[in-house]
Design a protein around this motif. Structure first.
Motif, PDB file in Angstrom:
ATOM      1  N   ARG A  93      -1.532   0.624   1.371  1.00  0.00           N
ATOM      2  CA  ARG A  93      -0.244   0.226   0.819  1.00  0.00           C
ATOM      3  C   ARG A  93      -0.481  -0.704  -0.369  1.00  0.00           C
ATOM      4  O   ARG A  93      -1.606  -1.103  -0.638  1.00  0.00           O
ATOM      5  N   GLY A  94       0.586  -1.051  -1.050  1.00  0.00           N
ATOM      6  CA  GLY A  94       0.460  -1.987  -2.162  1.00  0.00           C
ATOM      7  C   GLY A  94      -0.430  -1.463  -3.268  1.00  0.00           C
ATOM      8  O   GLY A  94      -0.372  -0.282  -3.628  1.00  0.00           O
ATOM      9  N   PRO A  95      -1.290  -2.321  -3.820  1.00  0.00           N
ATOM     10  CA  PRO A  95      -2.102  -1.936  -4.979  1.00  0.00           C
ATOM     11  C   PRO A  95      -3.139  -0.853  -4.687  1.00  0.00           C
ATOM     12  O   PRO A  95      -3.687  -0.258  -5.614  1.00  0.00           O
ATOM     13  N   LEU A  96      -3.433  -0.588  -3.406  1.00  0.00           N
ATOM     14  CA  LEU A  96      -4.412   0.448  -3.078  1.00  0.00           C
ATOM     15  C   LEU A  96      -3.796   1.848  -3.030  1.00  0.00           C
ATOM     16  O   LEU A  96      -4.522   2.839  -2.960  1.00  0.00           O
ATOM     17  N   LEU A  97      -2.478   1.942  -3.091  1.00  0.00           N
ATOM     18  CA  LEU A  97      -1.822   3.250  -2.994  1.00  0.00           C
ATOM     19  C   LEU A  97      -2.251   4.236  -4.083  1.00  0.00           C
ATOM     20  O   LEU A  97      -2.517   5.401  -3.785  1.00  0.00           O
ATOM     21  N   PRO A  98      -2.339   3.831  -5.364  1.00  0.00           N
ATOM     22  CA  PRO A  98      -2.751   4.806  -6.386  1.00  0.00           C
ATOM     23  C   PRO A  98      -4.117   5.419  -6.102  1.00  0.00           C
ATOM     24  O   PRO A  98      -4.303   6.633  -6.261  1.00  0.00           O
ATOM     25  N   GLU A  99      -5.075   4.601  -5.691  1.00  0.00           N
ATOM     26  CA  GLU A  99      -6.405   5.133  -5.391  1.00  0.00           C
ATOM     27  C   GLU A  99      -6.352   6.058  -4.181  1.00  0.00           C
ATOM     28  O   GLU A  99      -7.024   7.092  -4.142  1.00  0.00           O
ATOM     29  N   ALA A 100      -5.552   5.680  -3.178  1.00  0.00           N
ATOM     30  CA  ALA A 100      -5.445   6.514  -1.990  1.00  0.00           C
ATOM     31  C   ALA A 100      -4.819   7.864  -2.331  1.00  0.00           C
ATOM     32  O   ALA A 100      -5.234   8.904  -1.813  1.00  0.00           O
ATOM     33  N   GLY A 112       8.701  -1.682   6.179  1.00  0.00           N
ATOM     34  CA  GLY A 112       9.389  -1.748   4.897  1.00  0.00           C
ATOM     35  C   GLY A 112       8.524  -1.450   3.688  1.00  0.00           C
ATOM     36  O   GLY A 112       9.027  -1.467   2.562  1.00  0.00           O
ATOM     37  N   ALA A 113       7.247  -1.156   3.890  1.00  0.00           N
ATOM     38  CA  ALA A 113       6.339  -0.881   2.766  1.00  0.00           C
ATOM     39  C   ALA A 113       5.953   0.595   2.745  1.00  0.00           C
ATOM     40  O   ALA A 113       5.636   1.179   3.794  1.00  0.00           O
ATOM     41  N   ARG A 114       5.994   1.192   1.561  1.00  0.00           N
ATOM     42  CA  ARG A 114       5.551   2.573   1.410  1.00  0.00           C
ATOM     43  C   ARG A 114       4.073   2.642   1.748  1.00  0.00           C
ATOM     44  O   ARG A 114       3.263   1.868   1.247  1.00  0.00           O
ATOM     45  N   THR A 115       3.708   3.572   2.623  1.00  0.00           N
ATOM     46  CA  THR A 115       2.349   3.625   3.163  1.00  0.00           C
ATOM     47  C   THR A 115       1.820   5.049   3.155  1.00  0.00           C
ATOM     48  O   THR A 115       2.562   5.996   3.459  1.00  0.00           O
TER      49      THR A 115
END
Length: 216
Positions: free
Chosen positions: A128-135, A171-174
Protein backbone atom coordinates in the motif's frame (compact mmCIF):
# COMPACT_ATOMS: atom_id res chain seq x y z
CA UNK A 1 13.69 12.75 -12.48
CA UNK A 2 14.12 8.99 -12.64
CA UNK A 3 13.74 6.81 -9.55
CA UNK A 4 14.59 3.15 -9.15
CA UNK A 5 14.82 0.66 -6.32
CA UNK A 6 17.23 -2.25 -5.82
CA UNK A 7 16.34 -4.86 -3.26
CA UNK A 8 17.51 -8.34 -2.29
CA UNK A 9 16.69 -10.94 0.31
CA UNK A 10 18.08 -14.10 1.87
CA UNK A 11 16.30 -17.12 3.25
CA UNK A 12 17.66 -19.50 5.88
CA UNK A 13 19.14 -21.84 3.30
CA UNK A 14 21.15 -18.99 1.83
CA UNK A 15 22.73 -17.99 5.09
CA UNK A 16 20.50 -15.28 6.56
CA UNK A 17 21.37 -16.59 10.02
CA UNK A 18 25.11 -16.33 9.43
CA UNK A 19 26.74 -13.39 11.26
CA UNK A 20 27.51 -10.60 8.83
CA UNK A 21 25.09 -11.86 6.15
CA UNK A 22 22.98 -8.69 6.28
CA UNK A 23 26.07 -6.50 5.90
CA UNK A 24 27.27 -8.51 2.91
CA UNK A 25 23.82 -8.33 1.33
CA UNK A 26 23.89 -4.56 1.79
CA UNK A 27 27.18 -4.43 -0.08
CA UNK A 28 25.66 -6.40 -2.96
CA UNK A 29 22.67 -4.04 -3.14
CA UNK A 30 25.03 -1.03 -3.11
CA UNK A 31 27.09 -2.44 -5.96
CA UNK A 32 23.99 -3.32 -8.00
CA UNK A 33 22.49 0.14 -7.51
CA UNK A 34 25.68 1.85 -8.63
CA UNK A 35 25.88 -0.44 -11.65
CA UNK A 36 22.37 0.61 -12.65
CA UNK A 37 23.34 4.28 -12.17
CA UNK A 38 26.43 3.90 -14.33
CA UNK A 39 24.66 2.02 -17.11
CA UNK A 40 21.81 4.53 -17.12
CA UNK A 41 24.09 7.57 -17.05
CA UNK A 42 22.46 8.82 -13.84
CA UNK A 43 23.88 11.85 -12.08
CA UNK A 44 24.05 12.62 -8.41
CA UNK A 45 26.15 11.02 -5.67
CA UNK A 46 26.97 7.34 -5.71
CA UNK A 47 25.02 4.99 -3.46
CA UNK A 48 26.82 4.25 -0.21
CA UNK A 49 26.35 1.20 2.07
CA UNK A 50 24.84 3.53 4.67
CA UNK A 51 22.06 4.34 2.17
CA UNK A 52 20.88 0.72 2.13
CA UNK A 53 18.11 0.02 4.60
CA UNK A 54 15.06 -2.25 4.92
CA UNK A 55 11.92 -0.97 3.13
CA UNK A 56 8.72 -0.13 4.99
CA UNK A 57 8.44 -3.50 6.79
CA UNK A 58 10.62 -4.10 9.83
CA UNK A 59 11.50 -7.33 11.52
CA UNK A 60 9.05 -8.34 14.21
CA UNK A 61 10.75 -9.00 17.56
CA UNK A 62 8.14 -11.67 18.33
CA UNK A 63 9.58 -13.76 15.48
CA UNK A 64 12.88 -13.95 17.33
CA UNK A 65 11.14 -15.16 20.48
CA UNK A 66 9.51 -18.05 18.63
CA UNK A 67 6.05 -16.48 18.54
CA UNK A 68 4.04 -16.48 15.33
CA UNK A 69 4.56 -13.06 13.67
CA UNK A 70 1.41 -10.91 13.58
CA UNK A 71 1.43 -10.96 9.77
CA UNK A 72 1.08 -14.78 9.86
CA UNK A 73 -1.59 -15.18 12.52
CA UNK A 74 -4.39 -15.27 9.98
CA UNK A 75 -3.33 -18.69 8.65
CA UNK A 76 -4.66 -22.05 9.90
CA UNK A 77 -2.90 -25.30 8.91
CA UNK A 78 -6.28 -26.94 8.22
CA UNK A 79 -6.59 -24.68 5.18
CA UNK A 80 -4.17 -27.07 3.47
CA UNK A 81 -5.04 -30.24 5.39
CA UNK A 82 -1.95 -29.64 7.50
CA UNK A 83 -0.92 -29.65 11.12
CA UNK A 84 0.84 -27.18 13.34
CA UNK A 85 4.56 -27.18 12.66
CA UNK A 86 7.04 -28.53 15.16
CA UNK A 87 10.51 -27.34 16.02
CA UNK A 88 12.01 -29.14 13.01
CA UNK A 89 9.47 -27.80 10.52
CA UNK A 90 10.77 -24.23 10.45
CA UNK A 91 9.12 -21.20 12.01
CA UNK A 92 6.92 -18.76 10.10
CA UNK A 93 8.69 -15.67 8.85
CA UNK A 94 6.89 -12.36 8.76
CA UNK A 95 7.34 -8.60 8.74
CA UNK A 96 4.82 -5.84 9.34
CA UNK A 97 5.28 -2.24 8.26
CA UNK A 98 3.49 0.93 7.26
CA UNK A 99 3.62 0.11 3.55
CA UNK A 100 3.72 -3.69 3.40
CA UNK A 101 3.02 -6.90 5.30
CA UNK A 102 4.75 -10.18 4.49
CA UNK A 103 4.34 -13.74 5.73
CA UNK A 104 6.05 -16.96 4.64
CA UNK A 105 5.31 -20.31 6.25
CA UNK A 106 5.59 -24.04 5.72
CA UNK A 107 2.72 -26.41 6.44
CA UNK A 108 3.41 -30.09 7.29
CA UNK A 109 0.79 -32.18 5.51
CA UNK A 110 -1.23 -34.67 7.60
CA UNK A 111 -1.85 -37.20 4.82
CA UNK A 112 0.70 -36.81 2.00
CA UNK A 113 -0.73 -37.72 -1.40
CA UNK A 114 2.65 -38.84 -2.75
CA UNK A 115 6.30 -39.04 -1.79
CA UNK A 116 6.81 -35.30 -2.31
CA UNK A 117 3.66 -34.14 -0.60
CA UNK A 118 5.05 -33.69 2.91
CA UNK A 119 5.11 -29.90 3.15
CA UNK A 120 3.06 -27.14 1.54
CA UNK A 121 4.07 -23.49 1.49
CA UNK A 122 2.10 -20.27 1.71
CA UNK A 123 3.38 -16.74 1.15
CA UNK A 124 1.21 -13.66 1.58
CA UNK A 125 2.19 -10.08 0.75
CA UNK A 126 0.23 -6.82 0.81
CA UNK A 127 1.44 -3.47 -0.50
CA UNK A 128 0.00 0.00 0.00
CA UNK A 129 1.03 3.63 -0.07
CA UNK A 130 4.28 4.46 -1.89
CA UNK A 131 5.00 0.78 -2.65
CA UNK A 132 1.85 0.36 -4.76
CA UNK A 133 3.39 1.51 -8.09
CA UNK A 134 6.22 -1.01 -7.80
CA UNK A 135 3.80 -3.74 -6.79
CA UNK A 136 1.60 -2.99 -9.79
CA UNK A 137 4.63 -3.26 -12.06
CA UNK A 138 5.47 -6.66 -10.55
CA UNK A 139 1.86 -7.75 -10.95
CA UNK A 140 1.81 -6.74 -14.60
CA UNK A 141 5.03 -8.59 -15.34
CA UNK A 142 3.85 -11.74 -13.61
CA UNK A 143 0.44 -11.71 -15.23
CA UNK A 144 2.04 -11.16 -18.64
CA UNK A 145 3.80 -14.49 -18.17
CA UNK A 146 0.48 -16.27 -17.82
CA UNK A 147 0.43 -17.34 -21.47
CA UNK A 148 3.93 -18.79 -21.08
CA UNK A 149 3.15 -20.65 -17.88
CA UNK A 150 0.01 -22.75 -18.37
CA UNK A 151 -1.44 -24.83 -15.57
CA UNK A 152 0.93 -27.75 -14.93
CA UNK A 153 -0.05 -31.25 -15.85
CA UNK A 154 -0.62 -33.78 -13.12
CA UNK A 155 2.46 -35.40 -11.69
CA UNK A 156 4.75 -35.61 -8.70
CA UNK A 157 6.26 -32.17 -8.95
CA UNK A 158 5.99 -28.91 -7.05
CA UNK A 159 3.29 -26.49 -8.14
CA UNK A 160 2.86 -22.88 -7.07
CA UNK A 161 -0.23 -20.82 -7.80
CA UNK A 162 -0.11 -17.04 -7.27
CA UNK A 163 -3.36 -15.11 -6.83
CA UNK A 164 -3.44 -11.31 -7.05
CA UNK A 165 -6.21 -9.14 -5.62
CA UNK A 166 -6.99 -5.48 -5.15
CA UNK A 167 -9.01 -4.28 -2.18
CA UNK A 168 -9.51 -1.59 0.43
CA UNK A 169 -7.97 -2.55 3.79
CA UNK A 170 -8.50 -0.20 6.74
CA UNK A 171 -9.44 2.49 4.25
CA UNK A 172 -6.23 2.17 2.20
CA UNK A 173 -6.06 0.91 -1.38
CA UNK A 174 -4.10 -2.35 -1.19
CA UNK A 175 -2.61 -4.82 -3.65
CA UNK A 176 -2.20 -8.35 -2.30
CA UNK A 177 -0.59 -11.54 -3.54
CA UNK A 178 -0.97 -15.00 -2.04
CA UNK A 179 0.99 -17.98 -3.33
CA UNK A 180 0.21 -21.59 -2.50
CA UNK A 181 2.87 -24.18 -3.18
CA UNK A 182 2.02 -27.88 -3.04
CA UNK A 183 2.96 -31.19 -4.62
CA UNK A 184 -0.56 -31.40 -6.06
CA UNK A 185 -1.76 -28.86 -8.61
CA UNK A 186 -5.37 -29.80 -7.79
CA UNK A 187 -4.88 -28.93 -4.11
CA UNK A 188 -3.35 -25.54 -4.92
CA UNK A 189 -6.12 -24.74 -7.40
CA UNK A 190 -8.85 -25.82 -4.97
CA UNK A 191 -7.58 -23.93 -1.91
CA UNK A 192 -5.94 -20.76 -3.27
CA UNK A 193 -9.13 -18.68 -3.41
CA UNK A 194 -10.20 -19.70 0.09
CA UNK A 195 -6.76 -18.93 1.48
CA UNK A 196 -6.81 -15.51 -0.19
CA UNK A 197 -10.28 -14.84 1.25
CA UNK A 198 -9.13 -15.76 4.76
CA UNK A 199 -6.04 -13.58 4.42
CA UNK A 200 -7.98 -10.50 3.31
CA UNK A 201 -10.78 -11.06 5.83
CA UNK A 202 -8.23 -11.04 8.65
CA UNK A 203 -7.34 -7.46 7.69
CA UNK A 204 -10.98 -6.43 7.27
CA UNK A 205 -10.42 -5.83 3.55
CA UNK A 206 -13.45 -4.83 1.49
CA UNK A 207 -14.32 -4.30 -2.17
CA UNK A 208 -12.08 -7.22 -3.09
CA UNK A 209 -11.37 -7.76 -6.77
CA UNK A 210 -9.35 -10.79 -7.87
CA UNK A 211 -7.06 -9.56 -10.63
CA UNK A 212 -5.57 -12.80 -11.88
CA UNK A 213 -3.92 -16.15 -11.18
CA UNK A 214 -0.56 -17.36 -12.40
CA UNK A 215 1.03 -20.80 -12.19
CA UNK A 216 4.69 -20.52 -11.33
Amino acid sequence: MTRFRVHASLDDADGSEVPGAARELGAVVTAAANHVRDRGGCGGPAVEPADVRPPGPVEDPEEESGEVPPSCRWFRPAMLDGRAGGRDDGRPGGVTGDDADVCSLRVPRVKPANRRDHVAQVVSVSWRGPLLPEARTAYGAELAALSRAPEPERGEEAYTLAVWAESSCSGARTLSRVTVGTASSALAADRADRILDAYLASSDCRAVKVLGKVWK
